[in-house]
Scaffold this motif. Structure first.
Motif, PDB file in Angstrom:
ATOM      1  N   PHE A 193       0.835  -1.205   0.000  1.00 19.63           N
ATOM      2  CA  PHE A 193       0.000   0.000   0.000  1.00 19.63           C
ATOM      3  C   PHE A 193       0.867   1.252   0.000  1.00 19.63           C
ATOM      4  O   PHE A 193       0.565   2.226  -0.680  1.00 19.63           O
ATOM      5  N   LEU A 194       1.945   1.214   0.770  1.00 17.96           N
ATOM      6  CA  LEU A 194       2.845   2.365   0.842  1.00 17.96           C
ATOM      7  C   LEU A 194       3.566   2.577  -0.488  1.00 17.96           C
ATOM      8  O   LEU A 194       3.688   3.709  -0.962  1.00 17.96           O
ATOM      9  N   ILE A 195       4.006   1.506  -1.113  1.00 15.87           N
ATOM     10  CA  ILE A 195       4.684   1.612  -2.409  1.00 15.87           C
ATOM     11  C   ILE A 195       3.751   2.222  -3.450  1.00 15.87           C
ATOM     12  O   ILE A 195       4.111   3.167  -4.160  1.00 15.87           O
ATOM     13  N   GLY A 212       4.750   8.462   4.180  1.00  9.78           N
ATOM     14  CA  GLY A 212       5.051   7.425   5.169  1.00  9.78           C
ATOM     15  C   GLY A 212       4.729   7.855   6.583  1.00  9.78           C
ATOM     16  O   GLY A 212       4.150   7.095   7.368  1.00  9.78           O
ATOM     17  N   VAL A 213       5.084   9.081   6.931  1.00 13.17           N
ATOM     18  CA  VAL A 213       4.807   9.588   8.287  1.00 13.17           C
ATOM     19  C   VAL A 213       3.304   9.689   8.526  1.00 13.17           C
ATOM     20  O   VAL A 213       2.799   9.245   9.568  1.00 13.17           O
ATOM     21  N   VAL A 214       2.577  10.265   7.571  1.00  7.69           N
ATOM     22  CA  VAL A 214       1.129  10.445   7.751  1.00  7.69           C
ATOM     23  C   VAL A 214       0.427   9.097   7.845  1.00  7.69           C
ATOM     24  O   VAL A 214      -0.386   8.863   8.752  1.00  7.69           O
ATOM     25  N   SER A 215       0.737   8.186   6.926  1.00  5.36           N
ATOM     26  CA  SER A 215       0.045   6.888   6.933  1.00  5.36           C
ATOM     27  C   SER A 215       0.377   6.080   8.183  1.00  5.36           C
ATOM     28  O   SER A 215      -0.504   5.462   8.780  1.00  5.36           O
ATOM     29  N   SER A 216       1.632   6.100   8.605  1.00  2.00           N
ATOM     30  CA  SER A 216       1.997   5.328   9.792  1.00  2.00           C
ATOM     31  C   SER A 216       1.464   5.969  11.068  1.00  2.00           C
ATOM     32  O   SER A 216       1.165   5.266  12.036  1.00  2.00           O
ATOM     33  N   THR A 217       1.320   7.278  11.098  1.00  2.00           N
ATOM     34  CA  THR A 217       0.723   7.933  12.267  1.00  2.00           C
ATOM     35  C   THR A 217      -0.752   7.567  12.379  1.00  2.00           C
ATOM     36  O   THR A 217      -1.245   7.309  13.486  1.00  2.00           O
ATOM     37  N   ILE A 218      -1.446   7.538  11.250  1.00  2.00           N
ATOM     38  CA  ILE A 218      -2.858   7.119  11.269  1.00  2.00           C
ATOM     39  C   ILE A 218      -2.971   5.685  11.770  1.00  2.00           C
ATOM     40  O   ILE A 218      -3.805   5.370  12.623  1.00  2.00           O
ATOM     41  N   LEU A 219      -2.108   4.801  11.256  1.00  2.00           N
ATOM     42  CA  LEU A 219      -2.129   3.412  11.711  1.00  2.00           C
ATOM     43  C   LEU A 219      -1.764   3.319  13.194  1.00  2.00           C
ATOM     44  O   LEU A 219      -2.385   2.565  13.944  1.00  2.00           O
ATOM     45  N   ALA A 220      -0.778   4.092  13.633  1.00  2.00           N
ATOM     46  CA  ALA A 220      -0.359   4.057  15.033  1.00  2.00           C
ATOM     47  C   ALA A 220      -1.486   4.510  15.961  1.00  2.00           C
ATOM     48  O   ALA A 220      -1.715   3.910  17.012  1.00  2.00           O
ATOM     49  N   LEU A 221      -2.195   5.558  15.572  1.00  2.00           N
ATOM     50  CA  LEU A 221      -3.334   6.019  16.384  1.00  2.00           C
ATOM     51  C   LEU A 221      -4.415   4.948  16.454  1.00  2.00           C
ATOM     52  O   LEU A 221      -4.999   4.698  17.511  1.00  2.00           O
ATOM     53  N   PHE A 222      -4.668   4.296  15.320  1.00  2.00           N
ATOM     54  CA  PHE A 222      -5.646   3.204  15.312  1.00  2.00           C
ATOM     55  C   PHE A 222      -5.194   2.069  16.227  1.00  2.00           C
ATOM     56  O   PHE A 222      -5.995   1.518  16.993  1.00  2.00           O
ATOM     57  N   LEU A 223      -3.915   1.706  16.154  1.00  2.00           N
ATOM     58  CA  LEU A 223      -3.423   0.607  16.987  1.00  2.00           C
ATOM     59  C   LEU A 223      -3.499   0.929  18.474  1.00  2.00           C
ATOM     60  O   LEU A 223      -3.752   0.037  19.296  1.00  2.00           O
ATOM     61  N   ILE A 224      -3.307   2.185  18.829  1.00  2.00           N
ATOM     62  CA  ILE A 224      -3.441   2.584  20.238  1.00  2.00           C
ATOM     63  C   ILE A 224      -4.870   2.330  20.705  1.00  2.00           C
ATOM     64  O   ILE A 224      -5.089   1.759  21.777  1.00  2.00           O
ATOM     65  N   VAL A 225      -5.827   2.753  19.902  1.00  2.00           N
ATOM     66  CA  VAL A 225      -7.240   2.502  20.243  1.00  2.00           C
ATOM     67  C   VAL A 225      -7.501   1.002  20.278  1.00  2.00           C
ATOM     68  O   VAL A 225      -8.173   0.497  21.182  1.00  2.00           O
ATOM     69  N   TYR A 226      -6.941   0.282  19.331  1.00  2.00           N
ATOM     70  CA  TYR A 226      -7.179  -1.160  19.244  1.00  2.00           C
ATOM     71  C   TYR A 226      -6.649  -1.901  20.472  1.00  2.00           C
ATOM     72  O   TYR A 226      -7.356  -2.721  21.048  1.00  2.00           O
ATOM     73  N   VAL A 227      -5.394  -1.610  20.867  1.00  2.00           N
ATOM     74  CA  VAL A 227      -4.808  -2.367  21.982  1.00  2.00           C
ATOM     75  C   VAL A 227      -5.280  -1.877  23.345  1.00  2.00           C
ATOM     76  O   VAL A 227      -5.094  -2.581  24.342  1.00  2.00           O
TER      77      VAL A 227
END
Length: 156
Positions: A48-50, A81-96
């Protein structure tokens, strides 16, 4: 949109959001198929990133009439990369913390993450794991896009 209003920041944020959403949807699909504990499958989301970085650079180059500064291309990749990974990181925080607190312990038991993995370190590592590859992918992509003979699709 006026030519002067198109900036590499706007393009990379737009595609970073798209890639971040794709990462989340992929994670949710893995959860639906009960594959979220197979950490090695999560690395497939690099596709997806590529794609996101290549499309962002191509669209920026097209919007600028074929003129693309090499460093703008690198910045598009890094920012995407920074924007997409920050969005994923925020989601993972909520998830865990809300949805599946046991998931963090399964990550700790994997060989990819340290046993002392905390919510904060998961957040930081997720951003790092997306930012550095974003820059490297852009570096590789710019070897193609920087060429003067690189024809943009739709142009003869």
């Amino acid at each position: 949109m006026a030519l002067s209003r198109i900036t590499y920041q706007n393009v990379s944020i737009k595609y970073g959001i798209f890639v971040g959403i794709a990462h989340i949807l992929y994670f949710l699909l893995m959860r639906l198929l009960d594959l979220q504990n197979r950490v090695e499958l999560s690395f497939l989301s690099a596709i997806f990133l590529i794609i996101g970085i290549a499309v962002a650079i191509a669209n920026f180059k097209r919007a600028k009439g074929g003129n693309l500064n090499y460093f703008q291309g690198l910045a598009i990749g890094a920012t995407t990369g920074v924007v997409s990974s920050t969005i994923l990181a925020l989601f993972l925080i909520v998830y865990v913390t809300v949805i599946d607190p046991v998931y963090l312990s399964s990550l700790q038991s994997s060989s990819v993450f340290p046993i002392s993995l905390s919510v904060l370190s998961l957040f930081v590592l997720t951003i790092i794991y997306g930012s550095i590859p974003g820059f490297l992918i852009a570096f590789v992509a710019m070897q193609w896009f920087k060429r003067a003979d690189h024809a943009m699709p739709g142009r003869i």
